[in-house]
Design a protein around this motif. Structure first.
Motif, PDB file in Angstrom:
ATOM      1  N   PRO A 136     -12.723  -0.392  -2.972  1.00 39.70           N
ATOM      2  CA  PRO A 136     -12.043  -0.620  -4.249  1.00 39.70           C
ATOM      3  C   PRO A 136     -10.524  -0.757  -4.100  1.00 39.70           C
ATOM      4  CG  PRO A 136     -13.737   1.036  -4.525  1.00 39.70           C
ATOM      5  CD  PRO A 136     -13.598   0.803  -3.051  1.00 39.70           C
ATOM      6  N   SER A 137      -9.937   0.020  -3.192  1.00 44.75           N
ATOM      7  CA  SER A 137      -8.498  -0.108  -2.954  1.00 44.75           C
ATOM      8  C   SER A 137      -8.167  -1.471  -2.369  1.00 44.75           C
ATOM      9  CB  SER A 137      -8.020   1.001  -2.004  1.00 44.75           C
ATOM     10  OG  SER A 137      -8.186   2.273  -2.587  1.00 44.75           O
ATOM     11  N   LEU A 138      -9.034  -1.955  -1.484  1.00 43.88           N
ATOM     12  CA  LEU A 138      -8.871  -3.302  -0.940  1.00 43.88           C
ATOM     13  C   LEU A 138      -8.873  -4.327  -2.067  1.00 43.88           C
ATOM     14  CD1 LEU A 138      -9.136  -5.482   1.467  1.00 43.88           C
ATOM     15  CD2 LEU A 138     -11.572  -5.348   0.934  1.00 43.88           C
ATOM     16  N   ALA A 139      -9.849  -4.208  -2.977  1.00 40.93           N
ATOM     17  CA  ALA A 139      -9.948  -5.150  -4.094  1.00 40.93           C
ATOM     18  C   ALA A 139      -8.680  -5.115  -4.944  1.00 40.93           C
ATOM     19  CB  ALA A 139     -11.170  -4.821  -4.944  1.00 40.93           C
ATOM     20  N   ARG A 140      -8.195  -3.916  -5.204  1.00 42.28           N
ATOM     21  CA  ARG A 140      -6.974  -3.782  -6.011  1.00 42.28           C
ATOM     22  C   ARG A 140      -5.791  -4.470  -5.338  1.00 42.28           C
ATOM     23  NH1 ARG A 140      -3.015  -0.876  -5.236  1.00 42.28           N
ATOM     24  NH2 ARG A 140      -3.989   0.662  -3.863  1.00 42.28           N
ATOM     25  N   LEU A 141      -5.652  -4.289  -4.024  1.00 40.07           N
ATOM     26  CA  LEU A 141      -4.533  -4.891  -3.313  1.00 40.07           C
ATOM     27  C   LEU A 141      -4.658  -6.416  -3.251  1.00 40.07           C
ATOM     28  CD1 LEU A 141      -1.916  -4.504  -1.759  1.00 40.07           C
ATOM     29  CD2 LEU A 141      -3.264  -4.122   0.323  1.00 40.07           C
ATOM     30  N   VAL A 142      -5.871  -6.916  -3.062  1.00 41.22           N
ATOM     31  CA  VAL A 142      -6.087  -8.371  -3.055  1.00 41.22           C
ATOM     32  C   VAL A 142      -5.704  -8.963  -4.404  1.00 41.22           C
ATOM     33  CG1 VAL A 142      -7.854 -10.179  -2.956  1.00 41.22           C
ATOM     34  CG2 VAL A 142      -7.852  -8.349  -1.250  1.00 41.22           C
ATOM     35  N   MET A 143      -6.086  -8.286  -5.502  1.00 37.76           N
ATOM     36  CA  MET A 143      -5.723  -8.758  -6.836  1.00 37.76           C
ATOM     37  C   MET A 143      -4.210  -8.700  -7.043  1.00 37.76           C
ATOM     38  SD  MET A 143      -8.795  -6.945  -9.002  1.00 37.76           S
ATOM     39  CE  MET A 143      -8.033  -7.271 -10.581  1.00 37.76           C
ATOM     40  N   GLN A 144      -3.584  -7.648  -6.521  1.00 36.45           N
ATOM     41  CA  GLN A 144      -2.136  -7.509  -6.661  1.00 36.45           C
ATOM     42  C   GLN A 144      -1.405  -8.625  -5.939  1.00 36.45           C
ATOM     43  OE1 GLN A 144       0.944  -4.918  -4.278  1.00 36.45           O
ATOM     44  NE2 GLN A 144      -0.372  -3.553  -5.467  1.00 36.45           N
ATOM     45  N   LYS A 145      -1.877  -8.987  -4.751  1.00 38.98           N
ATOM     46  CA  LYS A 145      -1.222 -10.032  -3.959  1.00 38.98           C
ATOM     47  C   LYS A 145      -1.474 -11.423  -4.523  1.00 38.98           C
ATOM     48  CE  LYS A 145       0.795  -7.569  -0.806  1.00 38.98           C
ATOM     49  NZ  LYS A 145       2.276  -7.572  -0.694  1.00 38.98           N
ATOM     50  N   GLY A 146      -2.628 -11.598  -5.172  1.00 35.37           N
ATOM     51  CA  GLY A 146      -2.940 -12.888  -5.777  1.00 35.37           C
ATOM     52  C   GLY A 146      -2.944 -14.018  -4.771  1.00 35.37           C
ATOM     53  N   LYS A 147      -2.352 -15.129  -5.142  1.00 41.17           N
ATOM     54  CA  LYS A 147      -2.368 -16.319  -4.290  1.00 41.17           C
ATOM     55  C   LYS A 147      -1.273 -16.313  -3.227  1.00 41.17           C
ATOM     56  CE  LYS A 147      -4.520 -19.214  -7.821  1.00 41.17           C
ATOM     57  NZ  LYS A 147      -4.423 -20.446  -8.656  1.00 41.17           N
ATOM     58  N   SER A 148      -0.506 -15.215  -3.164  1.00 51.13           N
ATOM     59  CA  SER A 148       0.556 -15.160  -2.158  1.00 51.13           C
ATOM     60  C   SER A 148       0.000 -14.966  -0.749  1.00 51.13           C
ATOM     61  CB  SER A 148       1.525 -14.019  -2.477  1.00 51.13           C
ATOM     62  OG  SER A 148       0.887 -12.753  -2.364  1.00 51.13           O
ATOM     63  N   VAL A 149      -1.264 -14.536  -0.652  1.00 50.03           N
ATOM     64  CA  VAL A 149      -1.901 -14.357   0.658  1.00 50.03           C
ATOM     65  C   VAL A 149      -2.914 -15.474   0.857  1.00 50.03           C
ATOM     66  CG1 VAL A 149      -3.232 -12.810   2.124  1.00 50.03           C
ATOM     67  CG2 VAL A 149      -1.631 -11.866   0.447  1.00 50.03           C
ATOM     68  N   PRO A 150      -2.751 -16.292   1.895  1.00 51.14           N
ATOM     69  CA  PRO A 150      -3.698 -17.399   2.122  1.00 51.14           C
ATOM     70  C   PRO A 150      -5.064 -16.883   2.556  1.00 51.14           C
ATOM     71  CG  PRO A 150      -2.141 -17.230   3.954  1.00 51.14           C
ATOM     72  CD  PRO A 150      -1.671 -16.274   2.899  1.00 51.14           C
ATOM     73  N   LEU A 151      -6.097 -17.611   2.147  1.00 54.32           N
ATOM     74  CA  LEU A 151      -7.458 -17.273   2.545  1.00 54.32           C
ATOM     75  C   LEU A 151      -7.827 -18.008   3.830  1.00 54.32           C
ATOM     76  CD1 LEU A 151      -9.233 -17.455  -0.953  1.00 54.32           C
ATOM     77  CD2 LEU A 151      -8.321 -15.435   0.215  1.00 54.32           C
ATOM     78  N   PRO A 152      -8.729 -17.467   4.639  1.00 51.15           N
ATOM     79  CA  PRO A 152      -9.391 -16.182   4.433  1.00 51.15           C
ATOM     80  C   PRO A 152      -8.490 -15.007   4.827  1.00 51.15           C
ATOM     81  CG  PRO A 152     -10.146 -17.149   6.475  1.00 51.15           C
ATOM     82  CD  PRO A 152      -9.236 -18.162   5.840  1.00 51.15           C
ATOM     83  N   ILE A 153      -8.693 -13.892   4.160  1.00 52.04           N
ATOM     84  CA  ILE A 153      -8.016 -12.635   4.497  1.00 52.04           C
ATOM     85  C   ILE A 153      -8.935 -11.856   5.430  1.00 52.04           C
ATOM     86  CG2 ILE A 153      -7.241 -10.419   3.577  1.00 52.04           C
ATOM     87  CD1 ILE A 153      -6.663 -11.881   0.920  1.00 52.04           C
ATOM     88  N   LYS A 154      -8.371 -11.376   6.533  1.00 52.09           N
ATOM     89  CA  LYS A 154      -9.133 -10.531   7.462  1.00 52.09           C
ATOM     90  C   LYS A 154      -8.313  -9.262   7.679  1.00 52.09           C
ATOM     91  CE  LYS A 154     -11.244 -12.529  10.942  1.00 52.09           C
ATOM     92  NZ  LYS A 154     -11.478 -13.316  12.179  1.00 52.09           N
ATOM     93  N   TRP A 155      -8.699  -8.211   6.975  1.00 52.16           N
ATOM     94  CA  TRP A 155      -7.959  -6.942   7.014  1.00 52.16           C
ATOM     95  C   TRP A 155      -8.877  -5.829   7.505  1.00 52.16           C
ATOM     96  CZ3 TRP A 155      -5.320  -7.063   1.496  1.00 52.16           C
ATOM     97  CH2 TRP A 155      -4.253  -7.974   1.524  1.00 52.16           C
ATOM     98  N   PHE A 156      -8.263  -4.837   8.152  1.00 52.51           N
ATOM     99  CA  PHE A 156      -8.995  -3.624   8.497  1.00 52.51           C
ATOM    100  C   PHE A 156      -8.139  -2.412   8.161  1.00 52.51           C
ATOM    101  CE2 PHE A 156      -6.413  -3.756  12.334  1.00 52.51           C
ATOM    102  CZ  PHE A 156      -6.307  -2.431  12.754  1.00 52.51           C
ATOM    103  N   ALA A 157      -8.800  -1.268   8.019  1.00 50.68           N
ATOM    104  CA  ALA A 157      -8.100  -0.029   7.709  1.00 50.68           C
ATOM    105  C   ALA A 157      -8.851   1.138   8.330  1.00 50.68           C
ATOM    106  CB  ALA A 157      -7.986   0.172   6.193  1.00 50.68           C
ATOM    107  N   VAL A 158      -8.118   2.179   8.687  1.00 52.65           N
ATOM    108  CA  VAL A 158      -8.706   3.447   9.137  1.00 52.65           C
ATOM    109  C   VAL A 158      -8.092   4.516   8.248  1.00 52.65           C
ATOM    110  CG1 VAL A 158      -9.059   5.053  11.040  1.00 52.65           C
ATOM    111  CG2 VAL A 158      -8.890   2.587  11.510  1.00 52.65           C
ATOM    112  N   GLY A 159      -8.868   5.027   7.295  1.00 53.69           N
ATOM    113  CA  GLY A 159      -8.290   5.914   6.293  1.00 53.69           C
ATOM    114  C   GLY A 159      -9.141   7.123   5.974  1.00 53.69           C
ATOM    115  N   GLN A 160      -8.480   8.129   5.442  1.00 56.76           N
ATOM    116  CA  GLN A 160      -9.147   9.370   5.056  1.00 56.76           C
ATOM    117  C   GLN A 160      -9.804   9.216   3.683  1.00 56.76           C
ATOM    118  OE1 GLN A 160      -6.618  12.785   4.133  1.00 56.76           O
ATOM    119  NE2 GLN A 160      -7.844  14.052   5.511  1.00 56.76           N
ATOM    120  N   CYS A 161     -11.052   9.679   3.578  1.00 53.90           N
ATOM    121  CA  CYS A 161     -11.805   9.586   2.323  1.00 53.90           C
ATOM    122  C   CYS A 161     -12.367  10.957   1.965  1.00 53.90           C
ATOM    123  CB  CYS A 161     -12.950   8.583   2.450  1.00 53.90           C
ATOM    124  SG  CYS A 161     -12.413   6.893   2.815  1.00 53.90           S
ATOM    125  N   TRP A 162     -12.618  11.141   0.656  1.00 53.34           N
ATOM    126  CA  TRP A 162     -13.056  12.448   0.140  1.00 53.34           C
ATOM    127  C   TRP A 162     -14.259  12.282  -0.780  1.00 53.34           C
ATOM    128  CZ3 TRP A 162     -10.375  17.067   1.226  1.00 53.34           C
ATOM    129  CH2 TRP A 162      -9.185  16.901   1.947  1.00 53.34           C
TER     130      TRP A 162
END
Length: 501
Positions: free
Chosen positions: A175-201
């Motif tokens: 969901p955080s990924l989705a939020r950031l993709v929406m925030q960036k909008g068309k400023s980031v060219p597709l395809p986007i290939k992102w990874f993350a290593v994060g703490q979850c609860w």
């Protein structure tokens, strides 16, 4: 993992002791010493090759229950936690030295293991052309309150902050990924290939490999509409497994598609609103009795006939059998056949198998879904993911084709323990600087500073597996020299201080 330069300065009183011991014994002794009294000069460390950082759990949102046999959180909205009136701590009483239930400390030896694991996550992701991102651990609660019925909704560590905003510790990263993709909008060219290593609860019942706080490796592809995205993601996980010594005899992937269920349910005119609910119920198969599964499916507007047909299809373990049932024209069978064909080209066919019962428990999946599993069946799912083409619209955005996976740190460590594949990661010190006279402590500090400024020195030392003892003696120092002893061989020689490297 690349070595970092390290230097240890020894007090003169320990020099004789240091020169008479083998390297490992010396290092072991260093860490078993009691803390010195303030009147004595302590042992000083530079950066060690493997170093740790402290972890601070977030107790503010920790549920109040300490009885793990009763997993119901205190009253509150959507599994939220109601805080009791603030009471000042009584510092005259000894504090509980254990971390909150379901969380972990990372002392140096555990931190070295975590760093090793995360480094492999990162190197595999970068090998496949993904860029690293991260998100806040604290997010808006609304980001996770999507559809009723999801387990995750009732597992949130959520509360109201001092600005009267409903917030939650993130239980997953997508969901955080989705939020950031929406925030960036068309400023980031597709395809986007992102990874993350994060703490979850997640506030859930603890079992082997399942904790309330864990770290998760996510890889996501945004903007690729066909199954080449899923094929690449599974390939990356297989690559990771191979790097750490896991084989296809140890681990496999169960592959299916949410579209299989859609085709079956559409035949019985089951409303779209019941589809995601049915998926969440089916994801409980194997965890609760089959009769209970049937009752829950009946409760979301599935007729007895539809339930029987659905369970028959979900029992299928052969793609050929599924094709005979649904026909070859549908998207479900077509995409699955394409994925298995790509698996042959990627070279991981032996790792995957069709299993129609895999649906994943999160409501946002729309197509191919997969789970990594331990072939001996001792552990819970190692990882899982799939396609989620309609995730963004659940947050009011425009949908973009997307797929990804989540991979927790706890289960893979348990698997490595089972297979006796945990790496040995001792603390390693490359250079030890000793002054032979108390008046030369300043000189020893100068030598250490020079060594710390020459990172290439330690890479050379690592290649020949040499750990050096640098001796700063009075007569040598007056001539601008220091003695160097290679601890692995006992060889000793003098070097001009300016040429030390």
């Amino acid at each position: 993992m690349a070595a970092s330069p390290s230097v240890l300065i020894l007090h003169p009183r320990l020099t004789l002791f240091a020169t008479s011991l083998r390297p490992f014994s010396l290092i072991h002794h260093q860490f078993s010493l009691r803390p010195p009294t303030p009147s004595r000069l302590p042992i000083l460390f530079a950066r060690s090759r493997n170093h740790s950082s402290s972890i601070s759990p977030l107790p503010t949102a920790t549920p109040l229950s300490t009885d793990d046999s009763k997993e119901t959180p205190h009253a509150g909205r959507s599994g939220s936690v109601s805080s009791p009136p603030f009471q000042a701590a009584d510092y005259s009483q000894k504090i509980d030295v254990n971390p909150p239930k379901g969380t972990r400390d990372f002392p140096p030896e555990e931190m070295r293991l975590r760093n090793w694991l995360f480094q492999n996550f990162r190197e595999v992701s970068q090998l496949f052309g993904f860029e690293e991102v991260d998100y806040p651990v604290l997010e808006s609660e609304a980001l996770y309150i999507r559809k009723a019925g999801e387990e995750i909704r009732d597992q949130l560590y959520c509360f109201e902050d001092r600005g009267n905003r409903r917030v939650a510790l993130r239980p997953e990263l997508t969901p955080s990924l989705a939020r950031l993709v929406m925030q960036k909008g068309k400023s980031v060219p597709l395809p986007i290939k992102w990874f993350a290593v994060g703490q979850c609860w997640r506030y859930e019942r603890m079992t082997r490999g399942r904790r309330r706080e864990h770290y998760q490796w996510n890889m996501d592809i945004i903007g690729v509409p066909d199954v080449t995205g899923e094929a690449e993601l599974i390939s990356s996980i297989v690559t990771f497994f191979k790097r750490i010594g896991i084989t296809a005899r140890d681990v496999g992937f169960k592959i299916s598609s949410r579209k299989v269920l859609q085709e079956v349910l559409s035949f019985y005119s089951v409303p779209e609103t019941s589809f995601s609910k049915a998926c969440i119920i089916i994801d409980k198969m194997g965890k609760i009795p089959l009769e209970e599964i049937k009752k829950e499916l009946n409760s979301v507007e599935l007729s007895t006939e539809a339930v029987d047909e659905l369970l028959q299809v979900l029992s299928m373990k052969s793609l050929t059998e599924l094709e005979e049932k649904l026909g070859a024209a549908g998207e479900a069978v077509s995409e699955l056949k394409q994925l298995f064909s790509l698996a042959e080209k990627f070279g991981y066919s032996e790792w995957i198998q069709f299993d129609a019962s895999v649906v994943r428990g999160l409501a946002y999946y729309t197509g191919i879904v997969f789970e990594g599993f331990d072939r001996e069946g001792k552990l819970r799912a190692i990882c899982g993911g799939g396609r989620y083409d309609r995730l963004l619209s659940t947050f009011g955005g425009d949908d973009i084709p997307a797929c990804g996976f989540g991979f927790g740190d706890a289960v893979i460590i348990e698997l490595l323990k089972e297979r006796k594949l945990l790496p040995e990661l001792p603390l390693e010190v490359e250079n030890i600087v000793c002054s032979l006279d108390p008046d030369l402590q300043g000189a020893a500090s100068s030598v250490a500073t020079v060594l710390r400024g020459k990172g290439q020195v330690f890479k050379r030392a690592a290649r020949i597996n040499a750990r050096r003892l640098i001796l700063v003696g009075s007569s040598e120092w007056q001539r601008g020299m220091v003695s160097v002893k290679i601890l692995s061989t006992g060889e000793q020689y003098e070097v001009n201080f300016d040429e030390l490297g």
